[in-house]
Scaffold this motif. Structure first.
Motif, PDB file in Angstrom:
ATOM      1  N   LEU A  81       0.850  -1.193   0.000  1.00 32.06           N
ATOM      2  CA  LEU A  81       0.000   0.000   0.000  1.00 32.06           C
ATOM      3  C   LEU A  81       0.886   1.243   0.000  1.00 32.06           C
ATOM      4  CD1 LEU A  81      -2.622  -1.031   2.716  1.00 32.06           C
ATOM      5  CD2 LEU A  81      -2.977  -0.976   0.238  1.00 32.06           C
ATOM      6  N   ASN A  82       0.497   2.258  -0.783  1.00 31.94           N
ATOM      7  CA  ASN A  82       1.207   3.527  -0.698  1.00 31.94           C
ATOM      8  C   ASN A  82       0.539   4.403   0.364  1.00 31.94           C
ATOM      9  OD1 ASN A  82      -1.138   4.608  -1.882  1.00 31.94           O
ATOM     10  ND2 ASN A  82      -0.257   4.558  -3.941  1.00 31.94           N
ATOM     11  N   ALA A  83       1.103   5.568   0.611  1.00 30.33           N
ATOM     12  CA  ALA A  83       0.597   6.426   1.684  1.00 30.33           C
ATOM     13  C   ALA A  83      -0.838   6.864   1.428  1.00 30.33           C
ATOM     14  CB  ALA A  83       1.508   7.647   1.835  1.00 30.33           C
ATOM     15  N   GLN A  84      -1.174   7.128   0.178  1.00 31.68           N
ATOM     16  CA  GLN A  84      -2.527   7.577  -0.142  1.00 31.68           C
ATOM     17  C   GLN A  84      -3.550   6.479   0.130  1.00 31.68           C
ATOM     18  OE1 GLN A  84      -3.689   8.386  -4.319  1.00 31.68           O
ATOM     19  NE2 GLN A  84      -4.229  10.445  -3.597  1.00 31.68           N
ATOM     20  N   SER A  85      -3.258   5.259  -0.300  1.00 33.07           N
ATOM     21  CA  SER A  85      -4.178   4.141  -0.064  1.00 33.07           C
ATOM     22  C   SER A  85      -4.327   3.859   1.426  1.00 33.07           C
ATOM     23  CB  SER A  85      -3.677   2.889  -0.786  1.00 33.07           C
ATOM     24  OG  SER A  85      -3.615   3.097  -2.185  1.00 33.07           O
ATOM     25  N   ALA A  86      -3.218   3.950   2.156  1.00 32.51           N
ATOM     26  CA  ALA A  86      -3.275   3.730   3.600  1.00 32.51           C
ATOM     27  C   ALA A  86      -4.114   4.793   4.290  1.00 32.51           C
ATOM     28  CB  ALA A  86      -1.862   3.719   4.177  1.00 32.51           C
ATOM     29  N   ALA A  87      -4.028   6.042   3.808  1.00 32.94           N
ATOM     30  CA  ALA A  87      -4.828   7.121   4.381  1.00 32.94           C
ATOM     31  C   ALA A  87      -6.318   6.881   4.139  1.00 32.94           C
ATOM     32  CB  ALA A  87      -4.405   8.460   3.792  1.00 32.94           C
ATOM     33  N   TRP A  88      -6.659   6.427   2.952  1.00 35.19           N
ATOM     34  CA  TRP A  88      -8.062   6.125   2.675  1.00 35.19           C
ATOM     35  C   TRP A  88      -8.553   4.954   3.518  1.00 35.19           C
ATOM     36  CZ3 TRP A  88      -7.271   6.609  -3.331  1.00 35.19           C
ATOM     37  CH2 TRP A  88      -7.262   7.957  -3.668  1.00 35.19           C
ATOM     38  N   LEU A  89      -7.672   4.001   3.776  1.00 34.62           N
ATOM     39  CA  LEU A  89      -8.038   2.888   4.649  1.00 34.62           C
ATOM     40  C   LEU A  89      -8.279   3.383   6.074  1.00 34.62           C
ATOM     41  CD1 LEU A  89      -8.434  -0.179   4.604  1.00 34.62           C
ATOM     42  CD2 LEU A  89      -6.017  -0.428   5.211  1.00 34.62           C
ATOM     43  N   LEU A  90      -7.505   4.360   6.506  1.00 27.73           N
ATOM     44  CA  LEU A  90      -7.728   4.964   7.826  1.00 27.73           C
ATOM     45  C   LEU A  90      -9.084   5.652   7.878  1.00 27.73           C
ATOM     46  CD1 LEU A  90      -6.847   5.782  10.654  1.00 27.73           C
ATOM     47  CD2 LEU A  90      -5.544   7.669   9.631  1.00 27.73           C
ATOM     48  N   SER A  91      -9.488   6.260   6.773  1.00 32.51           N
ATOM     49  CA  SER A  91     -10.818   6.871   6.721  1.00 32.51           C
ATOM     50  C   SER A  91     -11.903   5.810   6.887  1.00 32.51           C
ATOM     51  CB  SER A  91     -11.011   7.608   5.394  1.00 32.51           C
ATOM     52  OG  SER A  91     -12.278   8.234   5.344  1.00 32.51           O
ATOM     53  N   LEU A  92     -11.703   4.633   6.278  1.00 32.57           N
ATOM     54  CA  LEU A  92     -12.639   3.520   6.460  1.00 32.57           C
ATOM     55  C   LEU A  92     -12.698   3.107   7.927  1.00 32.57           C
ATOM     56  CD1 LEU A  92     -14.463   1.228   5.439  1.00 32.57           C
ATOM     57  CD2 LEU A  92     -12.381  -0.089   4.945  1.00 32.57           C
ATOM     58  N   ALA A  93     -11.536   3.086   8.592  1.00 29.58           N
ATOM     59  CA  ALA A  93     -11.501   2.749  10.013  1.00 29.58           C
ATOM     60  C   ALA A  93     -12.318   3.754  10.823  1.00 29.58           C
ATOM     61  CB  ALA A  93     -10.053   2.722  10.504  1.00 29.58           C
ATOM     62  N   MET A  94     -12.244   5.031  10.459  1.00 33.75           N
ATOM     63  CA  MET A  94     -13.026   6.059  11.143  1.00 33.75           C
ATOM     64  C   MET A  94     -14.528   5.855  10.906  1.00 33.75           C
ATOM     65  SD  MET A  94     -10.966   7.998  12.804  1.00 33.75           S
ATOM     66  CE  MET A  94      -9.282   8.608  12.860  1.00 33.75           C
ATOM     67  N   MET A  95     -14.875   5.383   9.717  1.00 31.06           N
ATOM     68  CA  MET A  95     -16.281   5.079   9.446  1.00 31.06           C
ATOM     69  C   MET A  95     -16.761   3.940  10.335  1.00 31.06           C
ATOM     70  SD  MET A  95     -16.447   5.327   5.281  1.00 31.06           S
ATOM     71  CE  MET A  95     -15.878   6.792   4.417  1.00 31.06           C
ATOM     72  N   LEU A  96     -15.907   2.952  10.539  1.00 33.11           N
ATOM     73  CA  LEU A  96     -16.253   1.855  11.440  1.00 33.11           C
ATOM     74  C   LEU A  96     -16.397   2.359  12.873  1.00 33.11           C
ATOM     75  CD1 LEU A  96     -13.974  -1.035  10.105  1.00 33.11           C
ATOM     76  CD2 LEU A  96     -16.458  -0.846   9.914  1.00 33.11           C
ATOM     77  N   PHE A  97     -15.564   3.331  13.239  1.00 29.99           N
ATOM     78  CA  PHE A  97     -15.663   3.953  14.559  1.00 29.99           C
ATOM     79  C   PHE A  97     -17.050   4.574  14.739  1.00 29.99           C
ATOM     80  CE2 PHE A  97     -15.071   7.263  17.706  1.00 29.99           C
ATOM     81  CZ  PHE A  97     -14.194   6.713  18.624  1.00 29.99           C
ATOM     82  N   MET A  98     -17.516   5.304  13.724  1.00 37.95           N
ATOM     83  CA  MET A  98     -18.837   5.913  13.786  1.00 37.95           C
ATOM     84  C   MET A  98     -19.928   4.843  13.847  1.00 37.95           C
ATOM     85  SD  MET A  98     -20.717   8.497  11.098  1.00 37.95           S
ATOM     86  CE  MET A  98     -20.885   7.207   9.863  1.00 37.95           C
ATOM     87  N   ALA A  99     -19.774   3.797  13.046  1.00 39.44           N
ATOM     88  CA  ALA A  99     -20.761   2.719  13.053  1.00 39.44           C
ATOM     89  C   ALA A  99     -20.821   2.057  14.421  1.00 39.44           C
ATOM     90  CB  ALA A  99     -20.416   1.686  11.977  1.00 39.44           C
ATOM     91  N   GLY A 100     -19.662   1.922  15.065  1.00 39.59           N
ATOM     92  CA  GLY A 100     -19.624   1.328  16.390  1.00 39.59           C
ATOM     93  C   GLY A 100     -20.394   2.135  17.414  1.00 39.59           C
TER      94      GLY A 100
END
Length: 257
Positions: free
Chosen positions: A105-124
């Motif tokens: 993964l490059n830095a951009q893809s990893a950053a977008w994956l972190l955004s997905l993690a934040m979405m899971l945080f909200m869902a939680g």
């Protein structure tokens, strides 16, 4: 959720091959917009009427048992300190971990994956709100802390997609911890609630500790092992939930007698 998207879209858009001046200009523009937003937010707060806290001061002086002798509260402050430390540390090293996981993964893809993690945080948060009507707050905290313990073990000991997936899912189970610990720690404090709340609010200073500790471990022993530090936090939070459940059981026994 928006922060990592901004980073992925702007900070890492140009890549490492771009001139350093162009990268600096891109970062500078983003922070200029953030500064403008914060200035508008400060103006809105300044123009918003706030309640007068003076009428609560007299009641705040009438305290009972010192807070330092209240096990539920003192343990709660420790749990909150360690939770915020863990949340900040996990987020701070997320991109590093994802890029070093072997998934290419490059830095951009990893950053977008972190955004997905934040979405899971909200869902939680939504799932937790639904679940807390069916489980006690202590048991829900116990369940979520135990899940993060298991996921942390995967992050520390494994690599690749499974490990990155576990790291991403950790955000879902962290979601309910701050408000749940806060409310459980001040439960039953009555007139001491105001002072206790201010102390709990200061426990967010834990977020200033773990990035340094995890950075040191990451530099010397690797990023995966650095996640053993948040693992220790989740163990303490799990023990806090066990303590609360035992305290509740003891109260029921005493009440029945």
């Amino acid at each position: 959720m928006v922060g990592p998207l901004i980073g992925g879209a702007f900070f890492f858009k140009l890549g490492n091959s771009a001139p350093s001046g162009a990268q600096h200009d891109m970062v500078m523009q983003v922070y200029a917009w953030i500064a403008a937003f914060v200035a508008l937010l400060a103006l809105a707060i300044a123009r918003t009427p706030m309640p007068d806290a003076g009428r609560y001061e007299a009641a705040a002086r009438e305290v009972g048992r010192p807070l330092i002798r209240n096990g539920r509260f003192v343990f709660g402050v420790l749990a909150q300190f360690l939770y915020v430390a863990a949340q900040v540390g996990i987020g701070a090293f997320f991109i590093n971990y994802a890029m070093e996981s072997g998934m290419r993964l490059n830095a951009q893809s990893a950053a977008w994956l972190l955004s997905l993690a934040m979405m899971l945080f909200m869902a939680g948060r939504f799932v937790g709100t639904f679940a807390i009507g069916r489980l006690s707050a202590g048991r829900l905290l116990m369940l979520f802390a135990f899940a993060d313990i298991l996921l942390s073990l995967v992050v520390v000991t494994m690599s690749g997609a499974i490990a990155v997936g576990a790291l991403t899912l950790m955000f879902f189970f962290m979601s309910i911890m701050f408000p749940t610990i806060f409310s459980l720690a001040i439960k039953g404090l009555e007139r001491q609630t105001k002072r206790a709340s201010s102390i709990l609010a200061m426990s967010v200073s834990g977020g200033a500790v773990y990035p340094y500790l995890m950075g040191y471990v990451s530099d010397h022993y690797g990023t995966p092992l650095a996640y053993a530090i948040p693992l220790a936090s989740f163990i303490v939070i799990f023990l806090y939930s066990v303590y609360l459940e035992k305290e509740k059981t003891a109260q029921v026994v005493v009440g029945s007698i």
